[in-house]
Design an enzyme around this catalytic site. Structure first.
Site, mmCIF file in Angstrom:
data_model
loop_
_atom_site.group_PDB
_atom_site.id
_atom_site.type_symbol
_atom_site.label_atom_id
_atom_site.label_comp_id
_atom_site.label_asym_id
_atom_site.label_seq_id
_atom_site.Cartn_x
_atom_site.Cartn_y
_atom_site.Cartn_z
ATOM 1 N N LYS A 55 -75.351 25.316 -52.814
ATOM 2 C CA LYS A 55 -75.918 25.332 -51.525
ATOM 3 C C LYS A 55 -77.558 25.460 -51.491
ATOM 4 C CE LYS A 55 -71.368 27.177 -50.270
ATOM 5 N NZ LYS A 55 -70.549 28.254 -49.844
ATOM 6 N N GLN A 99 -70.850 34.725 -49.193
ATOM 7 C CA GLN A 99 -70.003 33.956 -50.037
ATOM 8 C C GLN A 99 -68.709 34.835 -50.272
ATOM 9 O OE1 GLN A 99 -70.681 30.668 -51.236
ATOM 10 N NE2 GLN A 99 -68.583 30.711 -51.706
ATOM 11 N N ASP A 122 -71.126 29.547 -40.991
ATOM 12 C CA ASP A 122 -69.655 29.452 -41.459
ATOM 13 C C ASP A 122 -68.737 29.254 -40.465
ATOM 14 O OD1 ASP A 122 -69.648 28.738 -44.387
ATOM 15 O OD2 ASP A 122 -69.632 31.041 -44.876
#
Ligand code: NAD
Length: 296
Positions: A55, A99, A122
């Site tokens: 990422k 994460q 997200d």
């Protein structure tokens, strides 16, 4: 060899990434905007480290400034929440990603709830789930199902009225995928581990999305001839010789003999997920600066 068209996720992801990069270049030139993404990693989970590295690399490739926070596995829940509140208030940071999975002492629901919904790239915050479900403006849509929708649309331009079956009802894939296909006017079925006749639900689908985590669960005889099949699953299985390989939730060989179009694993949904994260970060930055958001 099967007859289905292969939906090339790497190629579509590269195209989306290029568009995001161009939009960011023009936002920088005309509005002095450099989007920023904070990526928070807790502990030493090897798979998570790979995802986070990927990422951060993608951020560099498209012109997003990344702020990486690698925290010790034994960090206290309150300390993580304090960090997130700081990122919420930091104007350089337009998107925040924590994460998953998180260590046992951390309450993931509290972490997700603490992220400012407008920085929740997200799309996991209940506010964004609610916006997506109700059609309220400002939703940040979870990256994997949004990527799946783009993959579907690359082959099926007229989705209205089609039957879509999604196998899996998780908050991060199955449920938002159902909302997105409902918004496209599909007739949507969500199947799951308690579904009575999973094969029949799959066989009825013009669009089939498998997001289960069971290697090769969906076989060719569960697929309607000509259907578009999207395989979200990532499963590592042993192969002769003592090594392993990645396979999806769909049995690719038998399914590709029946389907009209199908995503491979790897090289299907995975690359789109990261490209959509870059897209979401750009969109979040544009909204925060009250700029017109690009259609991506
Ligand atoms: P999850 O474990 O949260 O949910 C799995 C779902 O599958 C559940 O809703 C469960 O009801 C259903 N299920 C389990 N067994 C079943 C069965 N035998 N029959 C029918 N349904 C069954 O998983 P998730 O987070 O939604 O992820 C699903 C898969 O997608 C995993 O393999 C994961 O690694 C993969 N994934 C890939 C990406 C990507 O970028 N490619 C992103 C997220 C998840």
């Amino acid at each position: 060899m099967g007859k289905a068209e292969i939906i090339d996720g790497r190629q579509l992801a590269a195209e989306l990434t290029r568009k995001v990069r161009d939009e960011i270049a023009s936002a920088r030139k005309f509005h002095r905007l450099t989007p920023g993404l904070a990526v928070v990693l807790v502990g030493e989970n090897e798979a998570s480290k790979v995802y986070v590295r990927n990422k951060v690399q993608q951020c560099e490739a498209v012109g997003i400034k990344s702020f990486a926070h690698h925290l010790p596995a034994d960090i206290r829940n309150d300390d993580l929440l304090t960090l997130i509140r700081g990122l919420n208030g930091d104007d350089r940071v337009n998107g925040i990603l924590v994460q998953l999975p998180l260590p046992a002492q951390i309450d993931p629901a509290a972490v997700l709830a603490t992220i400012d919904p407008d920085k929740d790239v997200d799309g996991f915050h209940v506010v964004n789930a609610g916006r997506l479900a109700t059609g309220a403006p400002g939703a940040l849509v979870p990256c994997t199902p949004y990527g799946c929708l783009l993959l579907i649309k690359s082959k099926q331009t007229a989705l209205a009225g089609l039957k879509a079956t999604i196998v899996g009802r998780s908050n991060i894939v199955g449920k938002p995928m159902a909302q997105l296909l409902l918004n496209e006017n599909c007739t949507v079925t969500i199947a799951h581990s308690k579904t009575a006749d999973l094969a029949a639900e799959c066989r009825a689908a013009d669009v089939l999305v498998a997001a289960v985590g069971k290697p090769r669960l969906v076989s060719g005889d569960w697929i309607k001839p000509g259907a578009t099949v999207i395989d979200v699953g990532i499963n590592r299985v042993p192969v002769p010789g003592g090594t392993t390989r990645l396979v999806g939730d769909v049995d690719f060989n038998s399914a590709s003999a029946v389907a009209g179009a199908i995503t491979p694993v790897p090289g299907g949904v995975g690359p789109m997920t990261v490209a959509c994260l870059m897209r979401n970060t750009l969109i979040a930055a544009c909204r925060q600066r009250h700029l017109e958001e690009p259609e991506l």
